[in-house]
Design a protein around this motif. Structure first.
Motif, mmCIF file in Angstrom:
data_model
loop_
_atom_site.group_PDB
_atom_site.id
_atom_site.type_symbol
_atom_site.label_atom_id
_atom_site.label_comp_id
_atom_site.label_asym_id
_atom_site.label_seq_id
_atom_site.Cartn_x
_atom_site.Cartn_y
_atom_site.Cartn_z
ATOM 1 N N VAL A 94 0.626 -1.207 -0.239
ATOM 2 C CA VAL A 94 -0.465 0.085 0.178
ATOM 3 C C VAL A 94 0.474 1.264 0.035
ATOM 4 O O VAL A 94 1.845 1.586 0.843
ATOM 5 N N ALA A 95 0.467 1.917 -1.449
ATOM 6 C CA ALA A 95 1.514 3.338 -0.837
ATOM 7 C C ALA A 95 0.738 4.662 -0.442
ATOM 8 O O ALA A 95 -0.169 4.644 -0.546
ATOM 9 N N ILE A 96 1.353 5.565 0.859
ATOM 10 C CA ILE A 96 0.928 6.389 1.050
ATOM 11 C C ILE A 96 2.224 7.416 1.539
ATOM 12 O O ILE A 96 3.444 6.882 1.461
ATOM 13 N N GLN A 97 1.366 8.590 1.631
ATOM 14 C CA GLN A 97 2.599 9.438 1.322
ATOM 15 C C GLN A 97 3.384 9.651 3.134
ATOM 16 O O GLN A 97 2.096 9.510 4.049
ATOM 17 N N ASN A 98 4.248 9.953 3.562
ATOM 18 C CA ASN A 98 4.458 9.568 4.692
ATOM 19 C C ASN A 98 4.602 11.097 4.854
ATOM 20 O O ASN A 98 5.422 12.273 5.243
ATOM 21 N N ARG A 99 3.783 11.313 6.043
ATOM 22 C CA ARG A 99 3.228 12.165 6.512
ATOM 23 C C ARG A 99 2.248 12.363 7.743
ATOM 24 O O ARG A 99 2.011 11.371 8.173
#
Length: 323
Positions: A158-163
């Motif tokens: 799963v691709a998730i922005q690192n925020r």
């Protein structure tokens, strides 16, 4: 049919990436954005199109931009344009991976006309498009997707922005046993990657820019994937801007056909720096620029990786890979 414009759009994207090349690692965001934007504007203005920019970039960070409602072209085919001359400006000027130019076209009136604000997004490839929904919990979506893809949940990526805003989401994905592919910037790349099996990305989810959501939705439409979104205005001013643009219910779920209502569309992106999809611009010892681009058309739902070389203003196609 917009397919007839594909080669011209490809060359504009390639030239914008080359214009960005001197700014790789420079720290000069406005310089990079300005160079790519100028090339795109000049290139689009000579095409036989009657184009309106419905998604432009730069409102949030006051960067040089192609402006929303700007008219481009010398007259001809009426189209909407969704554009980000550099998707990942910070990546470019810091010499980090996943920066690219992006340009998407569709018939006039078929792209969502939305201001530059945040959007909750979910993207998935063709095999999982019926299995997931942005209104379901992440736990349910991962379970359903594992069945659709015939994978154990522990095999899902799963691709998730690192925020910081995604900390809870990241934790919940990992608690389910799935893998998390964190990225700093590059929403468009990772959303489209869900529809390209060789990238290993099964699902893209999280909150990021609405403009990037519309651009990615065009690419996913071309590949048979799916994108959903929910606008996330953070002020009355942003709500009012949505209303002015014809979005009367800012809380509604935006389905793929709300983001891109037509089936005739084109997406093109050229790597500035290396990414999981394509290589960035290279300058060889003969002072020849080498580019690699992704060209997508809804006409045949194929992805084409196109390599080209530029020397002294001439372009020579090197190779093309379809999938």
């Amino acid at each position: 049919m917009l397919k007839s414009l594909a080669l011209e759009l490809l060359q504009i994207s390639e030239q914008a990436a080359i214009a960005s090349f001197p700014f790789i690692g420079s720290g000069d965001k406005n310089g990079a954005d300005g160079a790519a934007t100028t090339v795109m504007r000049d290139g689009l203005n000579v095409l036989p199109i009657d184009a309106k920019v419905v998604i432009g970039e730069g409102e949030l960070d006051e960067a040089p931009m192609l402006h929303i409602n700007e008219l481009l072209g010398r007259g001809g085919i009426p189209v909407d344009i969704a554009v980000d001359p550099i998707e990942g400006t910070v990546l470019t000027v810091n010499n980090q991976s996943n920066a690219l130019t992006t340009l998407a076209l569709a018939p006039r009136g078929t792209l969502l006309h939305a201001p530059d604000m945040y959007m909750e997004k979910l993207a998935v490839g063709p095999k999982g498009k019926e299995a997931v929904d942005i209104n379901l919990s992440i736990e349910t979506n991962l379970h359903n997707l594992s069945i659709a893809l015939n994978k154990d949940v522990r095999e899902l990526n799963v691709a998730i922005q690192n925020r910081p805003r995604h900390e809870s989401l990241i934790h919940r994905v990992r608690m389910c046993g799935a893998k998390v592919q964190l990225f700093d910037e590059g929403d468009v790349t990772y959303a489209i990657a869900t529809a390209m099996e060789h990238t290993g990305i099964d699902l893209f989810i999280g909150t990021g820019g609405a403009p990037e959501g519309v651009v990615a939705a065009v690419g996913l439409k071309c590949l048979g994937g799916n994108m959903q979104g929910k606008l996330k205005p953070i002020s009355d001013d942003q709500v009012n801007r949505c209303l002015m643009m014809g979005i009367t219910d800012v809380d509604t779920t935006l389905e793929h056909d709300d983001l891109v209502s037509g089936d005739d569309c084109i997406f093109v992106g050229t790597g500035i720096t290396d990414s999981i999809i394509m290589r960035g611009v290279k300058l060889d010892k003969e002072a020849v620029y080498q580019t690699e681009s992704l060209l997508l058309s809804s006409y045949d739902q194929h992805s084409r990786i196109i390599q080209a070389s530029y020397a002294k203003g001439a372009v020579h196609s090197l190779s093309l890979t379809s999938s």
